[in-house]
Design an enzyme around this catalytic site. Structure first.
Site, PDB file in Angstrom:
ATOM      1  N   VAL A 221     -13.804 -16.529   6.391  1.00  0.00           N
ATOM      2  CA  VAL A 221     -14.863 -16.897   5.649  1.00  0.00           C
ATOM      3  C   VAL A 221     -15.496 -15.775   6.392  1.00  0.00           C
ATOM      4  O   VAL A 221     -16.852 -15.496   5.524  1.00  0.00           O
ATOM      5  CB  VAL A 221     -15.032 -18.280   5.899  1.00  0.00           C
ATOM      6  CG1 VAL A 221     -16.592 -18.616   5.217  1.00  0.00           C
ATOM      7  CG2 VAL A 221     -14.428 -19.240   4.539  1.00  0.00           C
TER       8      VAL A 221
ATOM      9  N   ASP B 101     -11.163 -23.422  20.683  1.00  0.00           N
ATOM     10  CA  ASP B 101     -11.440 -23.099  19.791  1.00  0.00           C
ATOM     11  C   ASP B 101     -11.852 -23.307  18.801  1.00  0.00           C
ATOM     12  O   ASP B 101     -11.953 -24.746  18.131  1.00  0.00           O
ATOM     13  CB  ASP B 101     -10.115 -23.611  19.164  1.00  0.00           C
ATOM     14  CG  ASP B 101      -8.832 -22.996  18.328  1.00  0.00           C
ATOM     15  OD1 ASP B 101      -9.986 -22.159  17.334  1.00  0.00           O
ATOM     16  OD2 ASP B 101      -7.414 -22.969  17.565  1.00  0.00           O
TER      17      ASP B 101
ATOM     18  N   GLU C  36     -13.068 -15.000  -0.875  1.00  0.00           N
ATOM     19  CA  GLU C  36     -12.636 -14.719   0.416  1.00  0.00           C
ATOM     20  C   GLU C  36     -11.499 -14.318   0.009  1.00  0.00           C
ATOM     21  O   GLU C  36     -10.466 -14.967  -0.981  1.00  0.00           O
ATOM     22  CB  GLU C  36     -12.383 -15.532   1.653  1.00  0.00           C
ATOM     23  CG  GLU C  36     -11.985 -16.880   0.824  1.00  0.00           C
ATOM     24  CD  GLU C  36     -11.284 -17.773   2.626  1.00  0.00           C
ATOM     25  OE1 GLU C  36     -10.958 -16.735   3.258  1.00  0.00           O
ATOM     26  OE2 GLU C  36     -11.344 -19.061   2.020  1.00  0.00           O
TER      27      GLU C  36
ATOM     28  N   SER D  30     -14.065 -21.587  15.032  1.00  0.00           N
ATOM     29  CA  SER D  30     -13.893 -20.618  14.274  1.00  0.00           C
ATOM     30  C   SER D  30     -15.098 -20.062  14.393  1.00  0.00           C
ATOM     31  O   SER D  30     -15.780 -20.093  14.116  1.00  0.00           O
ATOM     32  CB  SER D  30     -13.501 -21.181  13.424  1.00  0.00           C
ATOM     33  OG  SER D  30     -13.642 -20.089  11.459  1.00  0.00           O
ATOM     34  N   ALA D  31     -14.962 -18.536  13.984  1.00  0.00           N
ATOM     35  CA  ALA D  31     -16.183 -17.297  14.177  1.00  0.00           C
ATOM     36  C   ALA D  31     -16.757 -17.784  12.979  1.00  0.00           C
ATOM     37  O   ALA D  31     -17.846 -16.818  12.581  1.00  0.00           O
ATOM     38  CB  ALA D  31     -15.549 -16.279  14.443  1.00  0.00           C
ATOM     39  N   ASP D  32     -16.204 -18.471  11.848  1.00  0.00           N
ATOM     40  CA  ASP D  32     -16.757 -19.082  10.954  1.00  0.00           C
ATOM     41  C   ASP D  32     -18.456 -19.214  10.423  1.00  0.00           C
ATOM     42  O   ASP D  32     -19.557 -18.914  10.511  1.00  0.00           O
ATOM     43  CB  ASP D  32     -16.116 -19.559   9.841  1.00  0.00           C
ATOM     44  CG  ASP D  32     -14.937 -18.885   9.148  1.00  0.00           C
ATOM     45  OD1 ASP D  32     -14.695 -18.119   9.237  1.00  0.00           O
ATOM     46  OD2 ASP D  32     -14.147 -20.015   8.088  1.00  0.00           O
TER      47      ASP D  32
ATOM     48  N   LYS E  13      -4.359 -11.540   9.526  1.00  0.00           N
ATOM     49  CA  LYS E  13      -5.426 -12.457   9.120  1.00  0.00           C
ATOM     50  C   LYS E  13      -6.904 -11.681   9.576  1.00  0.00           C
ATOM     51  O   LYS E  13      -6.491 -11.014  10.943  1.00  0.00           O
ATOM     52  CB  LYS E  13      -5.687 -13.480   9.208  1.00  0.00           C
ATOM     53  CG  LYS E  13      -6.796 -14.537   9.535  1.00  0.00           C
ATOM     54  CD  LYS E  13      -5.769 -15.750   9.587  1.00  0.00           C
ATOM     55  CE  LYS E  13      -7.602 -16.380  11.015  1.00  0.00           C
ATOM     56  NZ  LYS E  13      -6.959 -18.425  10.868  1.00  0.00           N
TER      57      LYS E  13
ATOM     58  N   LYS F 163     -11.612 -28.859   6.580  1.00  0.00           N
ATOM     59  CA  LYS F 163      -9.828 -29.511   6.820  1.00  0.00           C
ATOM     60  C   LYS F 163     -10.464 -30.957   8.000  1.00  0.00           C
ATOM     61  O   LYS F 163     -10.419 -30.323   8.367  1.00  0.00           O
ATOM     62  CB  LYS F 163      -9.161 -28.155   5.918  1.00  0.00           C
ATOM     63  CG  LYS F 163      -8.934 -28.366   4.499  1.00  0.00           C
ATOM     64  CD  LYS F 163      -7.262 -28.522   5.395  1.00  0.00           C
ATOM     65  CE  LYS F 163      -7.243 -27.963   2.938  1.00  0.00           C
ATOM     66  NZ  LYS F 163      -6.365 -26.069   2.884  1.00  0.00           N
TER      67      LYS F 163
HETATM   68  N1  PSU Z   1      -9.211 -23.662   5.835  1.00  0.00           N
HETATM   69  C1  PSU Z   1      -8.751 -23.377   4.634  1.00  0.00           C
HETATM   70  N2  PSU Z   1      -7.947 -22.931   3.885  1.00  0.00           N
HETATM   71  C2  PSU Z   1      -8.055 -21.629   4.802  1.00  0.00           C
HETATM   72  C3  PSU Z   1      -8.565 -21.877   5.538  1.00  0.00           C
HETATM   73  C4  PSU Z   1      -9.531 -22.403   6.359  1.00  0.00           C
HETATM   74  O1  PSU Z   1      -8.197 -24.662   4.361  1.00  0.00           O
HETATM   75  O2  PSU Z   1      -7.566 -19.878   4.223  1.00  0.00           O
HETATM   76  C5  PSU Z   1      -9.061 -20.109   6.490  1.00  0.00           C
HETATM   77  C6  PSU Z   1     -10.354 -19.456   6.211  1.00  0.00           C
HETATM   78  O3  PSU Z   1     -10.710 -18.101   5.670  1.00  0.00           O
HETATM   79  C7  PSU Z   1     -11.310 -19.440   7.416  1.00  0.00           C
HETATM   80  C8  PSU Z   1     -10.085 -19.251   8.490  1.00  0.00           C
HETATM   81  O4  PSU Z   1     -12.610 -19.020   6.868  1.00  0.00           O
HETATM   82  O5  PSU Z   1      -8.803 -20.736   7.485  1.00  0.00           O
HETATM   83  C9  PSU Z   1     -10.423 -19.741   9.824  1.00  0.00           C
HETATM   84  O6  PSU Z   1      -9.620 -19.030  10.774  1.00  0.00           O
HETATM   85  P1  PSU Z   1      -9.772 -20.039  12.279  1.00  0.00           P
HETATM   86  O7  PSU Z   1      -9.708 -20.892  12.396  1.00  0.00           O
HETATM   87  O8  PSU Z   1      -8.892 -19.227  12.850  1.00  0.00           O
HETATM   88  O9  PSU Z   1     -11.199 -18.918  12.728  1.00  0.00           O
HETATM   89 MN    MN Z   2      -9.490 -20.070  16.347  1.00  0.00          MN
END
Ligand code: PSU
Ligand code: MN
Length: 305
Positions: free
Chosen positions: A109, A141, A28, A143-145, A89, A162
Site C-alpha cells: 500500500v 513493527d 496495489e 507498517s511503513a503504510d 515485496k 486485519k
Molecule cells: N493486509 C492484507 N493483505 C495484504 C497486505 C496487508 O490483508 O496483502 C499487504 C499490503 O500490501 C500492505 C502490506 O501494504 O501487506 C503491509 O506489509 P508490512 O506490514 O510489511 O508493511
Molecule cells: Mn513490518
C-alpha cells in the site's frame, strides 16, 4: 502536480485519462504477489481491472518490473508478477534496491500510494491496510503504510486492517499521523474479514460524493495526508467471528514459534489463516477486495467529476 520522476513508467492509457481529467483507480500488487494464493491472484487481478473498467474508470495496477516501477501494468506485466518466481515485496524503502538490482516486485500500500500520487492518481483501493503489529511496543513493527500515507494525499479505500494487527494501536497511530479515517455507511471500524473490529469511528460518510468532498477539503487546506475510507464487508458475508478468533490465536502462536518477523510476518499470518479456515477466509478476503475496488471506482468518478 509535479512532474513524475523519469524512473516511473506510466501506461499511455493512464496518462491519457489523467490528461483528460477522466477517472483512474490505482490498485496495489502485494495482495497479488504475497497476499493471495495462485492461481486466484491472477484471476483476482484481471477480474478487478474489469470491474473498474465496467464502472467507466481506468484501472492502474501498480508494481515493479525489472526494477522499473510501472503505473498501469499491462496484462503481461500482471501475469508475470502473479506467476514468476523470485518476485519480492516492495515497500517504499525497497524501491531503490529493486531498481538497482532489476527485481520484479509487488508493491505494498505504501509503495503503491507513493507511486500513484507521483503519477497524479487520486484514488486507490486495497484489501487491508498495513498497521501496527501486536507486540510493537517491543518490536517497533509498524507498517511503513502508516507514515507514508501521512505524507501522501490520496484517497484510499480499505476494509480496515486485519485483526492479525493491533487495531487499537493502529487507530491511535493514524490519529497521531494526522490521517483522517471515515467509515463508509458505518460508525464501526471494520476488521477486514469481519465487519466490526470492536473499535468505533467518529466520522462516517454515506456517498462517494462525500469522499470526494473530503479529498477536496484536504487539498484546499494544503494538507498532505491521505483520507482513509473504511468500507466494511457485508455482515452476512463476513467470516464467522468465533472461527476468526480461534484461528487468529493459532496463527500468532505459530509465527512466534517460527520466529517470523519483519516484512515476512504479514504474508505468514495471512497464509496461516487461509489454510486454517480451509479457504473460507480466502473467499471472504476476495469478497472484501471486490467491494473495495467497486467503491474505489465510484469515488474515482466522484473525484474526477
Ligand atoms: N493486509 C492484507 N493483505 C495484504 C497486505 C496487508 O490483508 O496483502 C499487504 C499490503 O500490501 C500492505 C502490506 O501494504 O501487506 C503491509 O506489509 P508490512 O506490514 O510489511 O508493511
Ligand atoms: Mn513490518
Amino acid at each position: 502536480m509535479t512532474t513524475p520522476p523519469q524512473a516511473i513508467r506510466i501506461a499511455g492509457e493512464v496518462l491519457d485519462a489523467l490528461a483528460d481529467g477522466a477517472p483512474v483507480l490505482a490498485l496495489e500488487s502485494t495482495i497479488l504477489t504475497h497476499g493471495l494464493p495462485r492461481p486466484r491472484n491472477l484471476e483476482t487481478a484481471l477480474e478487478s481491472e474489469q470491474l473498474v473498467r465496467d464502472a467507466g474508470v481506468v484501472p492502474a495496477t501498480i508494481g515493479v518490473i525489472d526494477g522499473e516501477p510501472v503505473v498501469g501494468l499491462s496484462r503481461n506485466g500482471i501475469e508475470r508478477l502473479c506467476t514468476a518466481e523470485g518476485v519480492v515485496k516492495a515497500s517504499v524503502r525497497d524501491l531503490p534496491i529493486a531498481r538497482a538490482r532489476r527485481l520484479d516486485a509487488g508493491t505494498t500500500v505504501a509503495a503503491t500510494a507513493w507511486l500513484a500520487h507521483r503519477a497524479g492518481i487520486r484514488v486507490m483501493s486495497t484489501g487491508g491496510l498495513g498497521g501496527v503489529h501486536r507486540g510493537a511496543s517491543e518490536t517497533f513493527d509498524e507498517s511503513a503504510d502508516l507514515p507514508t500515507l501521512a505524507g501522501t494525499p490520496i484517497t484510499l479505500v480499505s476494509a480496515g486492517v486485519k485483526s492479525i494487527l493491533d487495531i487499537g494501536a493502529t487507530l491511535e497511530r493514524l490519529e497521531t499521523l494526522n490521517i483522517p479515517v471515515v467509515g463508509y455507511r458505518t460508525n464501526r471500524y471494520p476488521g477486514f474479514t469481519v465487519a466490526d473490529s470492536g473499535h468505533s469511528l467518529e466520522y462516517r460518510i454515506e456517498t462517494p460524493a462525500e469522499a470526494a468532498a473530503l479529498a477536496h477539503a484536504r487539498d484546499e487546506l494544503g494538507l498532505a495526508s491521505a483520507v482513509l475510507v473504511a468500507n466494511p464487508v457485508d455482515a452476512a458475508k463476513q467470516l464467522d467471528p468465533a472461527l476468526h478468533d480461534r484461528v487468529l490465536a493459532e496463527a500468532l502462536a505459530a509465527a512466534s514459534a517460527a520466529g517470523v518477523t519483519g516484512h515476512d510476518l504479514t504474508p505468514f499470518l495471512l497464509d496461516f489463516v487461509q489454510r486454517a479456515t480451509g479457504g473460507r477466509s480466502l473467499e471472504v478476503n476476495l469478497e472484501v477486495y471486490r467491494g473495495n475496488v467497486a467503491l474505489g471506482a465510484e469515488i474515482a468518478r466522484a473525484v474526477a467529476a
